[in-house]
Scaffold this active site. Structure first.
Site, PDB file in Angstrom:
ATOM      1  N   GLU A 131      -4.082  -6.814  16.481  1.00  0.00           N
ATOM      2  CA  GLU A 131      -3.599  -5.845  15.502  1.00  0.00           C
ATOM      3  C   GLU A 131      -2.775  -4.773  16.210  1.00  0.00           C
ATOM      4  OE1 GLU A 131      -6.317  -5.740  11.783  1.00  0.00           O
ATOM      5  OE2 GLU A 131      -7.159  -4.381  13.266  1.00  0.00           O
ATOM      6  N   HIS A 165     -11.848  -2.048  17.045  1.00  0.00           N
ATOM      7  CA  HIS A 165     -10.747  -1.743  16.133  1.00  0.00           C
ATOM      8  C   HIS A 165      -9.957  -0.527  16.631  1.00  0.00           C
ATOM      9  CE1 HIS A 165      -8.487  -0.636  12.568  1.00  0.00           C
ATOM     10  NE2 HIS A 165      -8.667  -1.892  12.164  1.00  0.00           N
ATOM     11  N   PHE A 187     -12.384  -2.783   4.664  1.00  0.00           N
ATOM     12  CA  PHE A 187     -12.262  -1.707   3.666  1.00  0.00           C
ATOM     13  C   PHE A 187     -12.019  -0.343   4.310  1.00  0.00           C
ATOM     14  CE2 PHE A 187     -14.869  -3.558  -0.164  1.00  0.00           C
ATOM     15  CZ  PHE A 187     -13.989  -4.613  -0.238  1.00  0.00           C
TER      16      PHE A 187
HETATM   17  P1  13P Z   1      -3.523  -2.606   7.180  1.00  0.00           P
HETATM   18  O1  13P Z   1      -3.594  -3.996   6.599  1.00  0.00           O
HETATM   19  O2  13P Z   1      -3.759  -1.532   6.192  1.00  0.00           O
HETATM   20  O3  13P Z   1      -2.288  -2.422   8.000  1.00  0.00           O
HETATM   21  O4  13P Z   1      -4.756  -2.505   8.212  1.00  0.00           O
HETATM   22  C1  13P Z   1      -4.926  -3.505   9.149  1.00  0.00           C
HETATM   23  C2  13P Z   1      -6.240  -3.313   9.804  1.00  0.00           C
HETATM   24  O5  13P Z   1      -6.455  -2.343  10.514  1.00  0.00           O
HETATM   25  C3  13P Z   1      -7.292  -4.295   9.530  1.00  0.00           C
HETATM   26  O6  13P Z   1      -8.390  -4.120  10.371  1.00  0.00           O
END
Ligand code: 13P
Length: 235
Positions: free
Chosen positions: A159, A90, A8
């Site tokens: 990511e 993250h 979130f």
């Molecule tokens: P989005 O799906 O908004 O690109 O974000 C990815 C994210 O950082 C999930 O941890």
């Protein structure tokens, strides 16, 4: 069994999270083929109904039980809500909150010692991606420095920074080549994250070496997130 997680970030309130969790739990009671995680903001932690395939985790916590760490929460506060799952590394914490690899590794070690489930994130910025696959992998390995990649409660998430919140998803080929390279070295569940949405989630999660998705923006509306789970449940 796919793993689908909702981050979130700094969105949702305590009240809206309660509605979201209630809708999602209702759906998951009769659809138990997906391992689902939700990471709400800290103010929304509460005593939610527990389900075997649904886990609430935190986006961050301080590696201490309690103490003088203004603005942070420790495991004493997490224990109150039976939270045993945390996101670490993250990109927004690395780049915006300036967490260093050393502090991230310390955090990892602390929560590992307490047997938390850790979703550990790695991902390269655009300028590194533009230098090619070798440089990208070098950057990703550096983000694993000090991390026990054999830890039994570890889930990894790839990511790419340039794909987070931008609407630009990595191509299926890009995802596959990075995931394959990571999986060759680390045999842990590996999620992809970065502009995953209802339209692309199925193809991404169907790729070899992709075990699920960590989703920001597209997870914030409960009905959409449920559709995402529905669309990937057979994979
Ligand atoms: P989005 O799906 O908004 O690109 O974000 C990815 C994210 O950082 C999930 O941890």
């Amino acid at each position: 069994m796919p793993i689908i997680a909702a981050n979130f970030k700094t969105n949702h309130t305590r009240a809206s999270t309660a509605k979201y969790v209630s809708l999602l739990s209702k759906y998951l009671k009769t659809n138990s083929t997906t391992e689902v995680y939700v990471f709400p903001p800290l103010t929304a932690l509460d005593q939610y109904e527990t389900l075997a395939n649904f886990t609430l985790g935190v986006q961050n916590a301080y590696p201490a039980k309690n103490g003088s760490f203004t603005g942070e929460i420790g495991t004493e506060q997490l224990d109150e809500f039976n939270i045993k799952t945390i996101l670490i590394g993250h990109s927004e914490r690395r780049h915006i909150l300036k967490e260093t690899q050393e502090s991230i590794a310390q955090k990892f070690h602390y929560f590992k010692t307490l047997n938390y489930k850790i979703i550990y994130c790695i991902g390269e910025p655009l300028e590194v991606k533009n230098e090619g696959l070798d440089k990208t992998l070098e950057y990703l390995w550096a983000q694993l420095e000090g991390i026990d990649t054999n830890y039994e409660n570890l889930i990894l998430a790839y990511e790419p920074v340039w794909a987070i919140g931008t609407g630009v998803t990595a191509t299926l080929e890009e995802i596959q080549s990075i995931h394959t390279a990571i999986k060759k070295v680390i045999g842990k569940p590996l999620l992809y994250g970065g502009s995953v949405n209802l339209g692309n989630v199925e193809k991404i999660c169907a790729l070899p070496n992709v075990d699920g998705a960590l989703i920001g923006t597209a997870s914030w509306i409960a009905e959409d997130f449920i559709k995402i789970i529905e669309n990937t449940k057979e994979l």
